[in-house]
Write a protein that holds these residues in place. Structure first.
Motif, PDB file in Angstrom:
ATOM      1  N   CYS A 151       0.510  11.217 -17.432  1.00 50.38           N
ATOM      2  CA  CYS A 151       0.503  11.073 -18.728  1.00 50.38           C
ATOM      3  C   CYS A 151      -1.073  11.168 -19.282  1.00 50.38           C
ATOM      4  O   CYS A 151      -1.882  10.639 -18.756  1.00 50.38           O
ATOM      5  N   LYS A 152      -1.260  11.566 -20.650  1.00 50.16           N
ATOM      6  CA  LYS A 152      -2.602  11.687 -21.023  1.00 50.16           C
ATOM      7  C   LYS A 152      -3.009  10.204 -21.219  1.00 50.16           C
ATOM      8  O   LYS A 152      -4.608   9.954 -21.452  1.00 50.16           O
TER       9      LYS A 152
ATOM     10  N   ARG B  33      -2.472  21.846 -14.837  1.00 51.79           N
ATOM     11  CA  ARG B  33      -2.335  20.434 -14.953  1.00 51.79           C
ATOM     12  C   ARG B  33      -2.968  19.909 -16.137  1.00 51.79           C
ATOM     13  O   ARG B  33      -2.537  19.050 -17.022  1.00 51.79           O
ATOM     14  N   ASP B  34      -4.243  20.319 -16.265  1.00 45.76           N
ATOM     15  CA  ASP B  34      -4.870  20.016 -17.592  1.00 45.76           C
ATOM     16  C   ASP B  34      -4.196  20.249 -18.819  1.00 45.76           C
ATOM     17  O   ASP B  34      -4.186  19.343 -19.788  1.00 45.76           O
ATOM     18  N   LYS B  35      -3.799  21.331 -18.872  1.00 43.53           N
ATOM     19  CA  LYS B  35      -3.026  21.767 -20.035  1.00 43.53           C
ATOM     20  C   LYS B  35      -1.637  20.914 -20.356  1.00 43.53           C
ATOM     21  O   LYS B  35      -1.484  20.161 -21.550  1.00 43.53           O
ATOM     22  N   TRP B  36      -0.980  20.664 -19.361  1.00 44.56           N
ATOM     23  CA  TRP B  36       0.411  19.865 -19.596  1.00 44.56           C
ATOM     24  C   TRP B  36       0.037  18.551 -19.732  1.00 44.56           C
ATOM     25  O   TRP B  36       0.874  17.803 -20.338  1.00 44.56           O
ATOM     26  N   LYS B  37      -1.315  17.922 -18.938  1.00 45.33           N
ATOM     27  CA  LYS B  37      -1.274  16.557 -19.023  1.00 45.33           C
ATOM     28  C   LYS B  37      -1.584  16.057 -20.553  1.00 45.33           C
ATOM     29  O   LYS B  37      -1.266  14.874 -20.969  1.00 45.33           O
ATOM     30  N   SER B  38      -2.270  16.968 -21.185  1.00 44.89           N
ATOM     31  CA  SER B  38      -2.928  16.865 -22.497  1.00 44.89           C
ATOM     32  C   SER B  38      -1.474  16.784 -23.463  1.00 44.89           C
ATOM     33  O   SER B  38      -1.712  16.251 -24.485  1.00 44.89           O
ATOM     34  N   LYS B  39      -0.526  17.287 -23.101  1.00 45.51           N
ATOM     35  CA  LYS B  39       0.684  17.278 -23.986  1.00 45.51           C
ATOM     36  C   LYS B  39       1.668  16.269 -23.806  1.00 45.51           C
ATOM     37  O   LYS B  39       2.885  16.038 -24.255  1.00 45.51           O
TER      38      LYS B  39
ATOM     39  N   LEU C 187       8.887  13.039 -11.240  1.00 45.68           N
ATOM     40  CA  LEU C 187       9.965  14.110 -11.259  1.00 45.68           C
ATOM     41  C   LEU C 187      10.336  14.812 -12.665  1.00 45.68           C
ATOM     42  O   LEU C 187      10.145  15.842 -12.658  1.00 45.68           O
ATOM     43  N   LEU C 188      10.458  13.863 -13.436  1.00 53.83           N
ATOM     44  CA  LEU C 188      11.085  14.278 -14.899  1.00 53.83           C
ATOM     45  C   LEU C 188      10.017  14.799 -15.576  1.00 53.83           C
ATOM     46  O   LEU C 188      10.400  15.899 -16.194  1.00 53.83           O
ATOM     47  N   VAL C 189       8.797  14.416 -15.510  1.00 53.84           N
ATOM     48  CA  VAL C 189       7.622  14.963 -16.200  1.00 53.84           C
ATOM     49  C   VAL C 189       7.535  16.410 -15.750  1.00 53.84           C
ATOM     50  O   VAL C 189       7.414  17.636 -16.587  1.00 53.84           O
ATOM     51  N   THR C 190       7.517  16.740 -14.128  1.00 54.57           N
ATOM     52  CA  THR C 190       7.441  17.628 -13.711  1.00 54.57           C
ATOM     53  C   THR C 190       8.426  19.045 -14.160  1.00 54.57           C
ATOM     54  O   THR C 190       8.236  20.234 -14.356  1.00 54.57           O
ATOM     55  N   PHE C 191       9.560  18.408 -14.385  1.00 57.27           N
ATOM     56  CA  PHE C 191      10.834  19.422 -14.831  1.00 57.27           C
ATOM     57  C   PHE C 191      10.373  19.804 -16.247  1.00 57.27           C
ATOM     58  O   PHE C 191      10.453  21.196 -16.404  1.00 57.27           O
TER      59      PHE C 191
END
Length: 380
Positions: free
Chosen positions: A356-357, A338-344, A113-117
């Motif tokens: 998390c990456k 997803r790919d973009k923000w997971k890598s960050k 949830l917090l990551v999604t925010f």
């Protein structure tokens, strides 16, 4: 939009505490994770864990307490049912395993949830999508009014849940951002050309055809003798209402004077189906033997088969193709998002999730274009 009570109870299943761990990697010592350099700090994490523990429905509920889970084990021991005679008592090790499983599952949901925010806010910034304070407050006020007509109920909710008004406004803001991102991604994707409509119609012409339908009255009896008596009564002038009430065992139709809903070819048992579609309108037919008994029937209305023209089918096809185009755009965006923000996203040991990456294998995660379906909150 979801009603506020649903929005407010999004963490109703969570019951997880924060865990202090040593610093590692690129995550600051006071954070559990970072998203594009922005920290999710332990204070924020702890706050949501406290909220999570209290939304279990018990105001004084406590979250599992790793790594020993002593308080959790003690609580479970108090509430554990007495084992049946001859059955072993649940061990502390078993209770600890239950607490650990509960903790890890709920920890992952809270972190998600917090990551999604952060992901949604980051994507909104990149796309130039904004929600003003006025918009968020207006939407919040509307939802609050729907869910809490009395301010006392709202204040009670804040007290028992542990959430603040700022928390709730954040949820509303993220929901509005999600809607705006989705709208931006799908804008213009609903354009459908006449050639595409024609091609779909030609390929799926059968979908726009209506087969012949027949409406009829029936009397169903268990034996042929009763069916003969019912038919004779009808031939002598008795009404279908009278005859169906007296002879029919079909509960669906007997109170309706034997009337059945329209049927198409192939919907009935073969012997009856063949007879129905050979019969002339107004002709009394029967008895017809079936596995259910003997039928007398009369077709009283025939609706001929029809085929929608391209012009008639165009609105339906256009709506369908537009929805398909929008869905394709959302699916393509979802993967890139997803790919973009997971890598960050980097997470500290003990807090790693599939988002998390440096986390475990991926599982389906929220995205701003489909926030209402994907964010970890109940549907309704």
């Amino acid at each position: 939009m979801k009603q506020l009570r649903i929005l407010l109870l999004a963490l109703c299943a969570f019951a997880v505490p924060a865990v202090a761990v040593a610093g590692c990697g690129g995550v600051p010592g006071d954070a559990v994770a970072t998203v594009d350099g922005t920290s999710i700090d332990k204070t924020e994490f702890t706050h949501w864990m406290n909220v999570a523990a209290r939304t279990s429905g018990q105001p004084n509920a406590k979250a599992p307490d790793p790594p020993d889970y002593a308080a959790c084990v003690a609580d479970k021991r108090k509430t554990a049912p007495k084992p049946a005679k001859g059955q072993p008592k649940t061990t502390d090790a078993q209770l600890k395993a239950q607490c650990k499983q509960q903790y890890e599952g709920l920890r992952n949901q809270v972190l998600q949830l917090l990551v999604t925010f952060k992901w949604i806010q980051g994507e909104a910034d990149d796309l130039g999508v904004k929600v003003t304070d006025a918009e968020a407050k207006k939407s919040f006020a509307q939802l609050k009014k729907q869910s809490f007509p009395k301010d006392a109920d709202y204040q009670k909710f804040l007290k028992t849940s542990g959430e603040t008004e700022e928390d709730l406004l954040q949820r509303v803001r993220l929901d509005l951002l999600s809607n705006k991102i989705r709208d931006k991604i799908t804008k213009g994707k609903d354009n459908v050309t006449p050639a595409q409509i024609q091609a779909y119609y030609d390929k799926n012409k059968g979908r726009f055809a209506q087969p012949e339908q027949r409406e009829m009255r029936i009397v169903l009896t268990k034996g042929k003798a009763k069916a003969d008596q019912a038919k004779a009564a009808l031939e002598s002038g008795d009404s279908w209402k009278e005859v169906a009430k007296k002879y029919s065992v079909d509960t669906q139709s007997k109170s309706q004077g034997g009337k059945l809903p329209p049927v198409s070819k192939g919907q009935q048992e073969k012997a009856l189906d063949d007879a129905i579609f050979k019969a002339k309108k107004g002709e009394l037919v029967g008895p017809i033997k079936t596995q259910f008994g003997y039928y007398d029937f009369e077709v009283d209305k025939v609706t001929p088969a029809s085929q929608q023209t391209l012009q008639q089918a165009t609105p339906t096809i256009k709506q369908l193709l537009a929805a398909q185009n929008q869905q394709k755009a959302l699916e393509a965006f979802t993967k890139k998002f997803r790919d973009k923000w997971k890598s960050k996203t980097e997470c500290r040991d003990g807090y790693k999730t599939p988002e998390c990456k440096n986390g475990p294998k991926a599982t389906p995660t929220p995205n701003p274009a489909q926030q209402q379906q994907q964010q970890p909150q109940p549907q309704g």
